[in-house]
Write a protein that holds these residues in place. Structure first.
Motif, PDB file in Angstrom:
ATOM      1  N   TRP A 169      -2.585  30.732  75.376  1.00  0.00           N
ATOM      2  CA  TRP A 169      -1.792  29.538  75.087  1.00  0.00           C
ATOM      3  C   TRP A 169      -2.116  28.402  76.048  1.00  0.00           C
ATOM      4  CZ3 TRP A 169       1.588  28.029  71.290  1.00  0.00           C
ATOM      5  CH2 TRP A 169       2.373  26.908  71.555  1.00  0.00           C
ATOM      6  N   GLU A 170      -2.075  28.696  77.341  1.00  0.00           N
ATOM      7  CA  GLU A 170      -2.263  27.650  78.347  1.00  0.00           C
ATOM      8  C   GLU A 170      -3.682  27.100  78.340  1.00  0.00           C
ATOM      9  OE1 GLU A 170      -0.934  29.566  81.899  1.00  0.00           O
ATOM     10  OE2 GLU A 170       1.155  29.659  81.203  1.00  0.00           O
ATOM     11  N   ARG A 171      -4.679  27.966  78.157  1.00  0.00           N
ATOM     12  CA  ARG A 171      -6.059  27.492  78.166  1.00  0.00           C
ATOM     13  C   ARG A 171      -6.348  26.625  76.942  1.00  0.00           C
ATOM     14  NH1 ARG A 171      -9.742  25.549  81.317  1.00  0.00           N
ATOM     15  NH2 ARG A 171     -11.890  26.080  80.764  1.00  0.00           N
ATOM     16  N   VAL A 172      -5.896  27.066  75.764  1.00  0.00           N
ATOM     17  CA  VAL A 172      -6.142  26.294  74.541  1.00  0.00           C
ATOM     18  C   VAL A 172      -5.447  24.932  74.615  1.00  0.00           C
ATOM     19  CG1 VAL A 172      -5.682  26.200  72.063  1.00  0.00           C
ATOM     20  CG2 VAL A 172      -6.570  28.297  73.079  1.00  0.00           C
ATOM     21  N   LEU A 173      -4.201  24.909  75.055  1.00  0.00           N
ATOM     22  CA  LEU A 173      -3.487  23.631  75.156  1.00  0.00           C
ATOM     23  C   LEU A 173      -4.106  22.725  76.214  1.00  0.00           C
ATOM     24  CD1 LEU A 173      -0.889  22.689  73.530  1.00  0.00           C
ATOM     25  CD2 LEU A 173      -1.479  25.105  73.300  1.00  0.00           C
ATOM     26  N   THR A 174      -4.581  23.306  77.305  1.00  0.00           N
ATOM     27  CA  THR A 174      -5.175  22.509  78.375  1.00  0.00           C
ATOM     28  C   THR A 174      -6.465  21.828  77.923  1.00  0.00           C
ATOM     29  OG1 THR A 174      -4.222  23.867  80.131  1.00  0.00           O
ATOM     30  CG2 THR A 174      -6.164  22.579  80.701  1.00  0.00           C
ATOM     31  N   ILE A 175      -7.357  22.593  77.300  1.00  0.00           N
ATOM     32  CA  ILE A 175      -8.646  22.035  76.879  1.00  0.00           C
ATOM     33  C   ILE A 175      -8.487  21.109  75.677  1.00  0.00           C
ATOM     34  CG2 ILE A 175     -10.921  22.585  75.949  1.00  0.00           C
ATOM     35  CD1 ILE A 175     -10.637  23.176  78.906  1.00  0.00           C
ATOM     36  N   ASN A 176      -7.700  21.527  74.700  1.00  0.00           N
ATOM     37  CA  ASN A 176      -7.632  20.769  73.454  1.00  0.00           C
ATOM     38  C   ASN A 176      -6.716  19.557  73.516  1.00  0.00           C
ATOM     39  OD1 ASN A 176      -9.262  22.814  72.573  1.00  0.00           O
ATOM     40  ND2 ASN A 176      -7.846  23.633  71.061  1.00  0.00           N
ATOM     41  N   VAL A 177      -5.686  19.618  74.359  1.00  0.00           N
ATOM     42  CA  VAL A 177      -4.707  18.530  74.384  1.00  0.00           C
ATOM     43  C   VAL A 177      -4.713  17.786  75.732  1.00  0.00           C
ATOM     44  CG1 VAL A 177      -2.291  17.882  74.044  1.00  0.00           C
ATOM     45  CG2 VAL A 177      -3.247  19.832  72.808  1.00  0.00           C
ATOM     46  N   THR A 178      -4.520  18.520  76.821  1.00  0.00           N
ATOM     47  CA  THR A 178      -4.405  17.860  78.126  1.00  0.00           C
ATOM     48  C   THR A 178      -5.687  17.126  78.496  1.00  0.00           C
ATOM     49  OG1 THR A 178      -2.831  19.554  78.849  1.00  0.00           O
ATOM     50  CG2 THR A 178      -3.853  18.194  80.555  1.00  0.00           C
ATOM     51  N   ALA A 179      -6.835  17.742  78.235  1.00  0.00           N
ATOM     52  CA  ALA A 179      -8.101  17.073  78.552  1.00  0.00           C
ATOM     53  C   ALA A 179      -8.266  15.793  77.746  1.00  0.00           C
ATOM     54  CB  ALA A 179      -9.271  18.018  78.283  1.00  0.00           C
ATOM     55  N   THR A 180      -7.884  15.835  76.475  1.00  0.00           N
ATOM     56  CA  THR A 180      -7.943  14.641  75.628  1.00  0.00           C
ATOM     57  C   THR A 180      -7.049  13.540  76.185  1.00  0.00           C
ATOM     58  OG1 THR A 180      -8.496  15.896  73.636  1.00  0.00           O
ATOM     59  CG2 THR A 180      -7.405  13.769  73.317  1.00  0.00           C
ATOM     60  N   MET A 181      -5.852  13.908  76.589  1.00  0.00           N
ATOM     61  CA  MET A 181      -4.934  12.921  77.172  1.00  0.00           C
ATOM     62  C   MET A 181      -5.499  12.346  78.456  1.00  0.00           C
ATOM     63  SD  MET A 181      -2.654  12.447  79.854  1.00  0.00           S
ATOM     64  CE  MET A 181      -2.262  14.096  80.436  1.00  0.00           C
ATOM     65  N   ARG A 182      -6.015  13.190  79.344  1.00  0.00           N
ATOM     66  CA  ARG A 182      -6.465  12.720  80.654  1.00  0.00           C
ATOM     67  C   ARG A 182      -7.655  11.767  80.556  1.00  0.00           C
ATOM     68  NH1 ARG A 182      -5.735  18.406  84.047  1.00  0.00           N
ATOM     69  NH2 ARG A 182      -3.518  18.078  84.542  1.00  0.00           N
ATOM     70  N   LEU A 183      -8.621  12.083  79.690  1.00  0.00           N
ATOM     71  CA  LEU A 183      -9.759  11.174  79.557  1.00  0.00           C
ATOM     72  C   LEU A 183      -9.324   9.873  78.900  1.00  0.00           C
ATOM     73  CD1 LEU A 183     -12.683  10.481  79.879  1.00  0.00           C
ATOM     74  CD2 LEU A 183     -13.202  11.759  77.787  1.00  0.00           C
ATOM     75  N   THR A 184      -8.486   9.961  77.897  1.00  0.00           N
ATOM     76  CA  THR A 184      -7.971   8.746  77.246  1.00  0.00           C
ATOM     77  C   THR A 184      -7.212   7.894  78.259  1.00  0.00           C
ATOM     78  OG1 THR A 184      -7.800   9.880  75.119  1.00  0.00           O
ATOM     79  CG2 THR A 184      -6.488   7.873  75.402  1.00  0.00           C
ATOM     80  N   ARG A 185      -6.346   8.503  79.016  1.00  0.00           N
ATOM     81  CA  ARG A 185      -5.576   7.780  80.036  1.00  0.00           C
ATOM     82  C   ARG A 185      -6.491   7.103  81.044  1.00  0.00           C
ATOM     83  NH1 ARG A 185      -1.728  11.561  83.491  1.00  0.00           N
ATOM     84  NH2 ARG A 185      -3.787  12.253  84.270  1.00  0.00           N
ATOM     85  N   ALA A 186      -7.591   7.760  81.376  1.00  0.00           N
ATOM     86  CA  ALA A 186      -8.500   7.214  82.379  1.00  0.00           C
ATOM     87  C   ALA A 186      -9.282   6.005  81.883  1.00  0.00           C
ATOM     88  CB  ALA A 186      -9.464   8.305  82.841  1.00  0.00           C
ATOM     89  N   VAL A 187      -9.664   6.001  80.589  1.00  0.00           N
ATOM     90  CA  VAL A 187     -10.489   4.899  80.086  1.00  0.00           C
ATOM     91  C   VAL A 187      -9.668   3.714  79.596  1.00  0.00           C
ATOM     92  CG1 VAL A 187     -12.334   6.481  79.431  1.00  0.00           C
ATOM     93  CG2 VAL A 187     -10.656   5.788  77.713  1.00  0.00           C
ATOM     94  N   LEU A 188      -8.398   3.912  79.321  1.00  0.00           N
ATOM     95  CA  LEU A 188      -7.600   2.829  78.744  1.00  0.00           C
ATOM     96  C   LEU A 188      -7.543   1.570  79.608  1.00  0.00           C
ATOM     97  CD1 LEU A 188      -4.695   4.741  76.969  1.00  0.00           C
ATOM     98  CD2 LEU A 188      -6.340   3.188  75.904  1.00  0.00           C
ATOM     99  N   PRO A 189      -7.405   1.664  80.930  1.00  0.00           N
ATOM    100  CA  PRO A 189      -7.399   0.416  81.708  1.00  0.00           C
ATOM    101  C   PRO A 189      -8.670  -0.414  81.515  1.00  0.00           C
ATOM    102  CG  PRO A 189      -6.553   2.215  83.032  1.00  0.00           C
ATOM    103  CD  PRO A 189      -7.090   2.833  81.772  1.00  0.00           C
ATOM    104  N   LEU A 190      -9.843   0.246  81.434  1.00  0.00           N
ATOM    105  CA  LEU A 190     -11.086  -0.487  81.215  1.00  0.00           C
ATOM    106  C   LEU A 190     -11.101  -1.129  79.830  1.00  0.00           C
ATOM    107  CD1 LEU A 190     -13.687   2.039  82.688  1.00  0.00           C
ATOM    108  CD2 LEU A 190     -12.937  -0.122  83.699  1.00  0.00           C
TER     109      LEU A 190
END
Length: 252
Positions: free
Chosen positions: A108-129
């Motif tokens: 559960w934790e690995r699938v949610l981390t890779i599929n959801v959290t990683a998507t959020m973190r990269l999106t959050r990082a590029v949005l200011p640019l």
């Protein structure tokens, strides 16, 4: 592909995760072939080395690492520089088709981390640019499992429904700032992602459903075509959509 299409991403910088194989690799190559400088990320360094060695003529910058970690996110942004025009959040992992009563915490934790959290973190990082530039396009890879409950186990199904919700929320908040966010929902695709049935109950319950509804397996290049269209200005008036590229599965 027309002559005009080959220059759709000229002068643009794109980040692609999961770029070492499957849909990610096909998307990275399509973007680079159409003129983009591609920051290609994957957890497997050998895959990235092969990608660069096989295509020395393309502008590919590789970053190896787990895209769910802030360290890898930082490295991706450092490689991209001061502008990111496009992001394809493609990295993902499958579950073992375990239903809610059988799924273990690690899966559960690995699938949610890779599929959801990683998507959020990269999106959050590029949005200011992207906000500073007043433009940008993000495509998240969801799944047929984000549209129905009979395509995977509890963890994967939950993660892909979450990706769709995240996509729509990001679109609502950032489309007015010139940033489009969309999702692609693939059906079965020829990738290296393993999808074993680790649950007898899942096999008994989902097997007959899949045998009568699942369409032929698509090639990664077919998904790359849909993703690059959504990333390009050809889809300039499209934001917040979930594009099913599933051979018609969602229509059944």
């Amino acid at each position: 592909m027309s002559t005009q299409d080959t220059a759709r991403f000229a002068g643009k910088t794109a980040i692609v995760t999961g770029a070492g194989s499957g849909i990610g690799k096909a998307t990275a190559l399509r973007l680079a072939t159409e003129g983009a400088r591609v920051i290609a990320s994957d957890i497997a360094p050998d895959r990235l080395d092969a990608l660069k060695n096989e295509h020395p003529d393309l502008d590919l910058v590789t970053v190896a690492g787990d895209v769910s970690s802030e360290e890898t996110i930082t490295a991706l942004l450092a490689a991209a520089g001061d502008r990111v025009d496009a992001v394809a959040n493609i990295a993902g992992i499958m579950d073992g088709f375990q239903p809610a009563g059988e799924v273990d915490d690690a899966t559960w934790e690995r699938v949610l981390t890779i599929n959801v959290t990683a998507t959020m973190r990269l999106t959050r990082a590029v949005l200011p640019l992207m906000v500073e530039a007043g433009s940008g396009s993000i495509v998240n890879v969801a799944s047929e499992a984000g549209l129905r409950g009979s395509a995977a186990g509890a963890a994967y199904t939950t993660s892909k429904h979450a990706v769709i919700g995240f996509t729509k929320s990001t679109s609502v908040f950032y489309t007015p700032k010139g940033i489009r966010t969309n999702a692609v929902a693939p059906g079965p695709v020829a990738t290296n992602i393993e999808a074993p049935f680790r649950s007898q109950w899942a096999g008994e319950r989902l097997g007959p459903i899949m045998q009568t509804t699942v369409p032929p397996v698509a090639q990664p290049e077919q998904l790359a075509a849909a993703i690059t269209w959504l990333l390009s200005e050809d889809s300039a008036n499209v934001s917040g959509v979930v594009l099913a590229s599933d051979g018609g599965w969602s229509a059944i």
